[in-house]
Write a protein that holds these residues in place. Structure first.
Motif, mmCIF file in Angstrom:
data_model
loop_
_atom_site.group_PDB
_atom_site.id
_atom_site.type_symbol
_atom_site.label_atom_id
_atom_site.label_comp_id
_atom_site.label_asym_id
_atom_site.label_seq_id
_atom_site.Cartn_x
_atom_site.Cartn_y
_atom_site.Cartn_z
ATOM 1 N N LEU A 241 0.816 -1.211 0.000
ATOM 2 C CA LEU A 241 0.000 0.000 0.000
ATOM 3 C C LEU A 241 0.853 1.266 0.000
ATOM 4 N N GLN A 242 1.999 1.191 0.632
ATOM 5 C CA GLN A 242 2.880 2.351 0.699
ATOM 6 C C GLN A 242 3.301 2.807 -0.699
ATOM 7 N N GLU A 243 3.397 1.855 -1.633
ATOM 8 C CA GLU A 243 3.722 2.198 -3.024
ATOM 9 C C GLU A 243 2.472 2.227 -3.892
ATOM 10 N N LYS A 244 1.317 2.377 -3.239
ATOM 11 C CA LYS A 244 0.024 2.522 -3.934
ATOM 12 C C LYS A 244 -0.338 1.297 -4.773
ATOM 13 N N VAL A 245 0.076 0.105 -4.311
ATOM 14 C CA VAL A 245 -0.340 -1.144 -4.951
ATOM 15 C C VAL A 245 -1.613 -1.611 -4.258
ATOM 16 N N SER A 246 -2.686 -1.764 -5.023
ATOM 17 C CA SER A 246 -3.981 -2.130 -4.452
ATOM 18 C C SER A 246 -3.976 -3.561 -3.915
ATOM 19 N N LEU A 247 -4.786 -3.778 -2.876
ATOM 20 C CA LEU A 247 -4.943 -5.121 -2.306
ATOM 21 C C LEU A 247 -6.156 -5.841 -2.890
ATOM 22 N N ARG A 248 -6.770 -5.268 -3.905
ATOM 23 C CA ARG A 248 -7.940 -5.920 -4.500
ATOM 24 C C ARG A 248 -7.602 -7.317 -5.039
ATOM 25 N N PRO A 249 -6.462 -7.511 -5.728
ATOM 26 C CA PRO A 249 -6.119 -8.882 -6.151
ATOM 27 C C PRO A 249 -5.486 -9.672 -5.001
ATOM 28 N N LEU A 250 -6.139 -9.688 -3.836
ATOM 29 C CA LEU A 250 -5.558 -10.314 -2.645
ATOM 30 C C LEU A 250 -5.332 -11.808 -2.838
ATOM 31 N N ILE A 251 -6.187 -12.451 -3.614
ATOM 32 C CA ILE A 251 -6.005 -13.891 -3.861
ATOM 33 C C ILE A 251 -4.669 -14.133 -4.561
ATOM 34 N N ASN A 252 -4.391 -13.326 -5.572
ATOM 35 C CA ASN A 252 -3.104 -13.427 -6.280
ATOM 36 C C ASN A 252 -1.944 -13.176 -5.328
ATOM 37 N N ILE A 253 -2.085 -12.176 -4.473
ATOM 38 C CA ILE A 253 -1.025 -11.854 -3.504
ATOM 39 C C ILE A 253 -0.755 -13.040 -2.582
ATOM 40 N N LEU A 254 -1.820 -13.629 -2.040
ATOM 41 C CA LEU A 254 -1.652 -14.746 -1.110
ATOM 42 C C LEU A 254 -1.105 -15.986 -1.814
ATOM 43 N N GLU A 255 -1.549 -16.242 -3.028
ATOM 44 C CA GLU A 255 -1.031 -17.400 -3.769
ATOM 45 C C GLU A 255 0.446 -17.232 -4.085
ATOM 46 N N THR A 256 0.872 -16.016 -4.412
ATOM 47 C CA THR A 256 2.295 -15.762 -4.658
ATOM 48 C C THR A 256 3.108 -15.967 -3.390
ATOM 49 N N LEU A 257 2.576 -15.507 -2.258
ATOM 50 C CA LEU A 257 3.264 -15.746 -0.981
ATOM 51 C C LEU A 257 3.404 -17.243 -0.715
ATOM 52 N N GLY A 258 2.336 -17.987 -0.990
ATOM 53 C CA GLY A 258 2.392 -19.431 -0.782
ATOM 54 C C GLY A 258 3.396 -20.105 -1.699
ATOM 55 N N GLU A 259 3.480 -19.620 -2.943
ATOM 56 C CA GLU A 259 4.394 -20.228 -3.919
ATOM 57 C C GLU A 259 5.853 -20.044 -3.524
ATOM 58 N N GLU B 131 8.845 -8.112 -3.950
ATOM 59 C CA GLU B 131 9.226 -8.007 -5.360
ATOM 60 C C GLU B 131 8.582 -9.118 -6.185
ATOM 61 N N TYR B 132 8.490 -10.331 -5.626
ATOM 62 C CA TYR B 132 7.800 -11.426 -6.319
ATOM 63 C C TYR B 132 6.323 -11.084 -6.529
ATOM 64 N N ILE B 133 5.713 -10.511 -5.498
ATOM 65 C CA ILE B 133 4.298 -10.139 -5.601
ATOM 66 C C ILE B 133 4.114 -9.083 -6.685
ATOM 67 N N ARG B 134 4.974 -8.080 -6.699
ATOM 68 C CA ARG B 134 4.867 -7.018 -7.697
ATOM 69 C C ARG B 134 4.985 -7.579 -9.111
ATOM 70 N N CYS B 135 5.885 -8.529 -9.314
ATOM 71 C CA CYS B 135 6.030 -9.144 -10.643
ATOM 72 C C CYS B 135 4.749 -9.876 -11.043
ATOM 73 N N SER B 136 4.142 -10.581 -10.096
ATOM 74 C CA SER B 136 2.910 -11.317 -10.409
ATOM 75 C C SER B 136 1.736 -10.375 -10.651
ATOM 76 N N LEU B 137 1.807 -9.153 -10.110
ATOM 77 C CA LEU B 137 0.733 -8.169 -10.286
ATOM 78 C C LEU B 137 1.062 -7.148 -11.368
ATOM 79 N N GLY B 138 2.042 -7.460 -12.213
ATOM 80 C CA GLY B 138 2.522 -6.485 -13.196
ATOM 81 C C GLY B 138 1.418 -5.827 -13.998
ATOM 82 N N SER B 139 0.526 -6.623 -14.571
ATOM 83 C CA SER B 139 -0.557 -6.067 -15.398
ATOM 84 C C SER B 139 -1.462 -5.163 -14.562
ATOM 85 N N TYR B 140 -1.724 -5.577 -13.329
ATOM 86 C CA TYR B 140 -2.613 -4.810 -12.456
ATOM 87 C C TYR B 140 -1.967 -3.477 -12.055
ATOM 88 N N ILE B 141 -0.662 -3.516 -11.777
ATOM 89 C CA ILE B 141 0.044 -2.294 -11.380
ATOM 90 C C ILE B 141 0.112 -1.313 -12.551
#
Length: 619
Positions: A203-221, A234-244
């Motif tokens: 959130l500090q870098e204005k990345v939305s938490l709306r794709p929270l499922i993607n965020i949690l799955e990346t953490l699990g991976e 950084e892994y999460i940001r890469c997985s959310l590239g299109s969204y960011i």
């Protein structure tokens, strides 16, 4: 004494009034308005509701309720963050605030003031509203000013508003549809506190938490690979590239960026230091100044064109460049190339660079290793222009000209390097029947009767003045002699001079000349038997030659000398994989992964990940 006090209180209990102490916890964000503005409360409460709803829609979480208090200051409002005033302004009830072109404002009489952005304007009577709009000015009611200011502050501090309770609500909502994901991840792998740190950083870098499922799955991976918060983000940001990127692309599916110069990034990464307390930046003050000035200059250009300033970097430097800029240049967005999806194009409208000699030398070294000699020469030349006394740049030019066959220029640069730093004296070339250092050692007669060699086949040789050479009985190979007196002197000047033989061996290794590479690595090891890098490189040669025994011996020797040698573990893993020793290969690759995470080496992590996947597929 206590008994007397108790007796006194008991006898006069009717004169005492005992009150209960009340404690009210601080609200994260609070709005306070002057008492004479109380009639604006309905509009303010409605506005605060829409602000919270907008945060939920855009940033993906419901912020806590924002209380509104009245205080005695008339015509004033203030915004507090944890009871500290962070914004204050004056408004005039029953009037309108306008701002716009100065030539439009001068036709209206009113009281001066400022809006929520700090822009100057004037307060006017509501009867002028229609005329003001015709003049092209912006019009705000007092309630509008307060709400817009609250919106600005709330979005800026959204990461502070995310607490444990807000995260629990998010997880409870997701549990209805993704119960397995939530139950397996929280708290088995990550505690709620660890998850909060990661989400707040996003959130500090204005990345939305709306794709929270993607965020949690990346953490699990990636949870079994690392628990380093920086890497996981950084892994999460890469997985959310299109969204960011959707917030930064234009109607043509293009993002206009400022490009980070590769030279600057190499120098910048040298200042990234990992400690037990975390990662710190130890940049030279002059480099800091030049980098900040370059960023400010580019940001100014973007703002003049009404563009969002976006810096495009390599994956290795993104996080650290953001940390470098976030306090002094908070509006700068920093994206890595790995975050840009293939369907989005980038257009560079500026380059962030630093005019530092070491940056150009590093860049020249890269081109030299890639055998792009014209480009290497240009980089080294620029380094010399910036710092004529840089012996390393002159010596690098010497090596470059030698490879290009420009031997007269190579001699000139070599002479200059020795003049500036005597440590470069010990090594030289002997070609075409005469010594290149004839001008430096004029007492030498023609020492060699070899036929003319192709400049591409010339090898570095440790040579002596001719008189000493005739009497030397120690040879490493033909035309390569050792002068022990000179070596001892050079050890004093440069204890690590064996690195030059190792560097030449690496050059031969890159072009597949394994015999010459082995000779150079053996020279380095003979001069420094504890030289871990030379042992590792020798192991790589044996790997390519499929001499498994010698490969393993040299790689394990390198690891004995340096137990945290990342590259040695990678090649040891490759050796075991090729020999179908899967358990040993897996162990070596996982150890390499730990070291790559520790060193923040993203390129090595990708290579290891690929090797582990191939190993897994072969089982």
């Amino acid at each position: 004494m206590k008994k007397k006090l108790d007796k006194y209180i008991k006898s006069n209990k009717n004169n005492f009034e005992f009150k209960e102490v009340i404690f009210e916890p601080l609200s994260l964000l609070t709005l306070e308005i002057g008492e004479n503005l109380s009639k604006l409360l309905p509009q303010i409460y409605e506005g605060l509701y829409y602000i919270r709803q907008e945060i939920a829609d855009k940033l993906g979480f419901i912020p806590p309720f924002i209380p509104v208090n009245l205080y005695s200051c008339h015509g004033e409002y203030q915004i507090k963050l944890e009871d500290l005033v962070i914004a204050i302004n004056n408004i005039i009830p029953d009037m309108l605030f306008i701002n716009g072109p100065e030539n439009s404002l001068i036709s209206f009489k009113g009281k001066p003031g400022t809006d929520h952005m700090g822009n100057k304007g004037i307060w006017i009577k509501p009867s002028y509203k229609d005329r003001v709009i015709q003049e092209g000015c912006k019009v705000y009611t007092p309630g509008d000013i307060i709400i817009e200011h609250m919106k600005l502050i709330t979005f800026k501090n959204a990461h502070r508003l995310l607490g444990m309770e807000e995260i629990r609500i998010l997880l409870d909502t997701l549990r209805n549809t993704h119960s397995i994901l939530i139950d397996e991840l929280i708290p088995k792998v990550f505690s709620l506190l660890e998850l909060k740190i990661i989400l707040k950083r996003l959130l500090q870098e204005k990345v939305s938490l709306r794709p929270l499922i993607n965020i949690l799955e990346t953490l699990g991976e990636y949870s079994h690979i690392t628990k380093d918060t920086d890497l996981l983000i950084e892994y999460i940001r890469c997985s959310l590239g299109s969204y960011i990127c959707k917030d930064y692309k234009d109607e043509y599916n293009t993002i206009t960026v400022i490009t980070a110069d590769a030279r600057m990034e190499r120098i910048f990464l040298k200042g990234v230091v990992k400690t037990e307390e975390g990662t710190i930046l130890e940049l030279d003050p002059e480099i800091r100044r030049m980098l900040k000035e370059s960023l400010e200059e580019n940001i100014k250009k973007f703002k003049e064109l009404n563009l969002k300033p976006i810096l495009l970097t390599s994956p290795e430097t993104r996080l650290y460049l953001k940390r470098f800029s976030e306090h002094t240049l908070p509006d700068l967005v920093v994206l890595s190339m790995d975050e840009i999806p293939p369907d989005i194009k980038t257009i560079s409208y500026g380059i962030v660079s630093v005019e530092d000699p070491e940056a150009y030398i590093e860049s020249g070294d890269q081109y030299y290793r890639e055998n792009k000699l014209d480009l290497a020469e240009a980089e080294y030349r620029r380094a010399v222009e910036l710092d004529p006394s840089n012996a390393r740049a002159h010596y690098a030019l010497r090596l470059t000209y030698r490879k290009m066959g420009k031997l007269d220029m190579a001699l000139k640069e070599y002479s200059k390097a020795i003049e500036l730093d005597p440590k470069y004296e010990f090594i030289d070339l002997t070609i075409d029947g005469k010594d290149d250092l004839e001008e430096i050692y004029p007492d030498k007669s023609s020492p060699v009767t070899n036929e003319l060699k192709d400049p591409k086949e010339i090898e570095l040789e440790l040579v002596l003045p001719y008189e000493k050479r005739k009497n030397s009985n120690i040879k490493l190979e033909e035309n390569v002699y050792i002068d022990h007196e000179r070596i001892e002197r050079m050890k004093f000047l440069n204890p690590s001079f064996a690195t030059i033989f190792n560097k030449m061996g690496e050059d031969y290794l890159r072009v597949g000349n394994y015999d010459s590479a082995k000779k150079e690595f053996h020279k380095a090891i003979e001069l420094d038997i504890d030289y871990a890098e030379a042992h590792k490189n020798l192991g790589i040669v044996y790997l390519y030659e499929k001499d498994w025994y010698m490969c393993r011996k040299e790689l394990e020797k390198a690891l004995e000398l340096n137990p945290e040698y990342l590259e040695a573990y990678i090649y040891l893993g490759k050796l075991f994989k090729m020999r179908n020793m899967k358990d040993k290969a897996e162990h070596a690759f996982y150890r390499a992964w730990e070291l790559a995470n520790k060193e923040v080496d993203i390129k090595s992590r990708e290579e290891i990940k690929k090797e582990l996947q191939e190993l897994k597929n072969s089982i």
